[in-house]
Design a protein around this motif. Structure first.
Motif, PDB file in Angstrom:
ATOM      1  N   GLU A  53      -7.172  -5.116  10.228  1.00 44.33           N
ATOM      2  CA  GLU A  53      -6.208  -4.092   9.816  1.00 44.33           C
ATOM      3  C   GLU A  53      -6.063  -4.145   8.298  1.00 44.33           C
ATOM      4  OE1 GLU A  53      -1.688  -2.513  10.770  1.00 44.33           O
ATOM      5  OE2 GLU A  53      -2.380  -4.382  11.675  1.00 44.33           O
ATOM      6  N   ILE A  54      -6.299  -3.016   7.651  1.00 50.54           N
ATOM      7  CA  ILE A  54      -6.185  -2.927   6.198  1.00 50.54           C
ATOM      8  C   ILE A  54      -4.713  -2.683   5.862  1.00 50.54           C
ATOM      9  CG2 ILE A  54      -6.970  -1.753   4.100  1.00 50.54           C
ATOM     10  CD1 ILE A  54      -9.203  -3.188   5.706  1.00 50.54           C
ATOM     11  N   LEU A  55      -4.082  -3.673   5.227  1.00 47.68           N
ATOM     12  CA  LEU A  55      -2.653  -3.593   4.925  1.00 47.68           C
ATOM     13  C   LEU A  55      -2.378  -3.201   3.477  1.00 47.68           C
ATOM     14  CD1 LEU A  55      -1.406  -6.779   6.801  1.00 47.68           C
ATOM     15  CD2 LEU A  55      -1.698  -4.445   7.667  1.00 47.68           C
ATOM     16  N   GLY A  56      -3.398  -3.244   2.627  1.00 49.51           N
ATOM     17  CA  GLY A  56      -3.212  -2.888   1.230  1.00 49.51           C
ATOM     18  C   GLY A  56      -4.545  -2.647   0.563  1.00 49.51           C
ATOM     19  N   THR A  57      -4.490  -1.965  -0.575  1.00 48.76           N
ATOM     20  CA  THR A  57      -5.700  -1.701  -1.334  1.00 48.76           C
ATOM     21  C   THR A  57      -5.372  -1.605  -2.817  1.00 48.76           C
ATOM     22  OG1 THR A  57      -7.666  -0.304  -1.526  1.00 48.76           O
ATOM     23  CG2 THR A  57      -5.601   0.822  -1.068  1.00 48.76           C
ATOM     24  N   ILE A  58      -6.377  -1.844  -3.629  1.00 51.01           N
ATOM     25  CA  ILE A  58      -6.252  -1.773  -5.077  1.00 51.01           C
ATOM     26  C   ILE A  58      -7.634  -1.448  -5.640  1.00 51.01           C
ATOM     27  CG2 ILE A  58      -6.701  -4.230  -5.438  1.00 51.01           C
ATOM     28  CD1 ILE A  58      -4.577  -4.211  -7.648  1.00 51.01           C
ATOM     29  N   THR A  59      -7.664  -0.675  -6.704  1.00 50.57           N
ATOM     30  CA  THR A  59      -8.907  -0.371  -7.399  1.00 50.57           C
ATOM     31  C   THR A  59      -8.877  -1.052  -8.753  1.00 50.57           C
ATOM     32  OG1 THR A  59      -9.126   1.779  -6.296  1.00 50.57           O
ATOM     33  CG2 THR A  59     -10.361   1.479  -8.336  1.00 50.57           C
ATOM     34  N   LEU A  60      -9.972  -1.692  -9.122  1.00 47.81           N
ATOM     35  CA  LEU A  60     -10.114  -2.321 -10.429  1.00 47.81           C
ATOM     36  C   LEU A  60     -11.365  -1.772 -11.093  1.00 47.81           C
ATOM     37  CD1 LEU A  60      -9.516  -4.456 -12.649  1.00 47.81           C
ATOM     38  CD2 LEU A  60     -10.883  -6.072 -11.278  1.00 47.81           C
ATOM     39  N   LYS A  84       4.852  -0.530   6.440  1.00 44.04           N
ATOM     40  CA  LYS A  84       5.386  -1.476   7.419  1.00 44.04           C
ATOM     41  C   LYS A  84       5.143  -2.937   7.038  1.00 44.04           C
ATOM     42  CE  LYS A  84       4.892   1.707  11.285  1.00 44.04           C
ATOM     43  NZ  LYS A  84       4.209   1.970  12.566  1.00 44.04           N
ATOM     44  N   HIS A  85       4.407  -3.159   5.943  1.00 41.97           N
ATOM     45  CA  HIS A  85       4.049  -4.528   5.578  1.00 41.97           C
ATOM     46  C   HIS A  85       4.454  -4.871   4.147  1.00 41.97           C
ATOM     47  CE1 HIS A  85       1.847  -5.266   9.297  1.00 41.97           C
ATOM     48  NE2 HIS A  85       1.478  -4.000   9.211  1.00 41.97           N
ATOM     49  N   ARG A  86       5.395  -4.138   3.602  1.00 42.73           N
ATOM     50  CA  ARG A  86       5.853  -4.430   2.246  1.00 42.73           C
ATOM     51  C   ARG A  86       6.780  -5.637   2.260  1.00 42.73           C
ATOM     52  NH1 ARG A  86       6.285   1.842   0.408  1.00 42.73           N
ATOM     53  NH2 ARG A  86       4.033   2.138   0.437  1.00 42.73           N
ATOM     54  N   ASN A  87       6.961  -6.240   1.093  1.00 40.68           N
ATOM     55  CA  ASN A  87       7.787  -7.442   0.916  1.00 40.68           C
ATOM     56  C   ASN A  87       7.202  -8.657   1.640  1.00 40.68           C
ATOM     57  OD1 ASN A  87       9.783  -6.110  -0.709  1.00 40.68           O
ATOM     58  ND2 ASN A  87      10.470  -5.116   1.179  1.00 40.68           N
ATOM     59  N   LYS A  88       5.888  -8.677   1.787  1.00 45.33           N
ATOM     60  CA  LYS A  88       5.195  -9.819   2.384  1.00 45.33           C
ATOM     61  C   LYS A  88       4.206 -10.429   1.391  1.00 45.33           C
ATOM     62  CE  LYS A  88       5.417  -8.031   7.122  1.00 45.33           C
ATOM     63  NZ  LYS A  88       4.617  -7.593   8.285  1.00 45.33           N
ATOM     64  N   LYS A  89       4.369 -10.093   0.122  1.00 43.96           N
ATOM     65  CA  LYS A  89       3.537 -10.633  -0.969  1.00 43.96           C
ATOM     66  C   LYS A  89       2.096 -10.128  -0.955  1.00 43.96           C
ATOM     67  CE  LYS A  89       6.379 -14.689  -1.735  1.00 43.96           C
ATOM     68  NZ  LYS A  89       7.130 -14.214  -2.865  1.00 43.96           N
ATOM     69  N   ILE A  90       1.810  -9.062  -0.220  1.00 46.44           N
ATOM     70  CA  ILE A  90       0.452  -8.512  -0.185  1.00 46.44           C
ATOM     71  C   ILE A  90       0.097  -7.894  -1.533  1.00 46.44           C
ATOM     72  CG2 ILE A  90      -1.019  -6.736   0.866  1.00 46.44           C
ATOM     73  CD1 ILE A  90       0.595  -7.317   3.504  1.00 46.44           C
ATOM     74  N   GLY A  91       0.995  -7.098  -2.087  1.00 46.33           N
ATOM     75  CA  GLY A  91       0.750  -6.505  -3.402  1.00 46.33           C
ATOM     76  C   GLY A  91       0.577  -7.573  -4.461  1.00 46.33           C
ATOM     77  N   ALA A 121       8.217   0.367  -7.387  1.00 48.45           N
ATOM     78  CA  ALA A 121       6.906  -0.113  -7.822  1.00 48.45           C
ATOM     79  C   ALA A 121       6.992  -0.645  -9.240  1.00 48.45           C
ATOM     80  CB  ALA A 121       5.868   1.005  -7.730  1.00 48.45           C
ATOM     81  N   HIS A 122       7.762   0.029 -10.104  1.00 49.91           N
ATOM     82  CA  HIS A 122       7.906  -0.426 -11.493  1.00 49.91           C
ATOM     83  C   HIS A 122       8.548  -1.813 -11.531  1.00 49.91           C
ATOM     84  CE1 HIS A 122       8.190   4.131 -12.586  1.00 49.91           C
ATOM     85  NE2 HIS A 122       7.005   3.784 -12.117  1.00 49.91           N
TER      86      HIS A 122
END
Length: 142
Positions: A53-60, A84-91, A121-122
């Motif tokens: 399950e993809i819970l997050g993504t980022i582009t670099l 549904k998966h925020r505040n779990k340190k994924i970001g 987000a800020h």
């Protein structure tokens, strides 16, 4: 686990992007583009995968410049964690992964832009050490 996105991740990435830009009429995620990014040594579409399950993504994107010798810089785009998966340190883990990579190739800095209305987000970016008072971002859509 954080890994590079694969074309089979497309549907889940689209769902995440819909959370990031819910009213976008220009969204057009293509498998060919995911594969082109995967093959490019200076561009990364990363996902946070938990048991398929993809819970997050980022582009670099790694960019070259002449100002700071041989040191490139990184640009972070489209960072999103499933609602549904925020505040779990994924970001935080995604940003740390990017930062570690950028340090490993001697980047001068990492930059990111965030929609001016995304106040939570800020706050998150500031907690992670990004300073919004240093620069002002501008965009021109083509």
């Amino acid at each position: 686990m954080i890994r590079e996105a694969e074309i089979t991740d497309k549907a889940q990435i689209v769902e995440l992007y819909k959370m990031l830009v819910p009213y976008s009429k220009k969204m057009n995620v293509q498998e060919e583009q995911i594969e082109m990014i995967r093959k490019d040594p200076n561009n990364f579409l990363l996902v946070y995968d938990e048991e398929g399950e993809i819970l997050g993504t980022i582009t670099l994107n790694i960019c070259l410049q002449a100002l700071h010798g041989l040191r490139p810089y990184g640009i972070v785009e489209n960072i999103i964690v499933h609602e549904k998966h925020r505040n779990k340190k994924i970001g935080q883990k995604l940003l740390q992964y990017v930062e570690e990579y950028c340090k490993s190739i001697d980047c001068h800095r990492i930059m990111l832009l965030s929609n001016s209305k995304r106040k939570k987000a800020h706050q998150f970016f500031e907690r992670e050490g990004y300073d919004s008072s240093v620069s002002k971002g501008f965009k021109k859509y083509l």
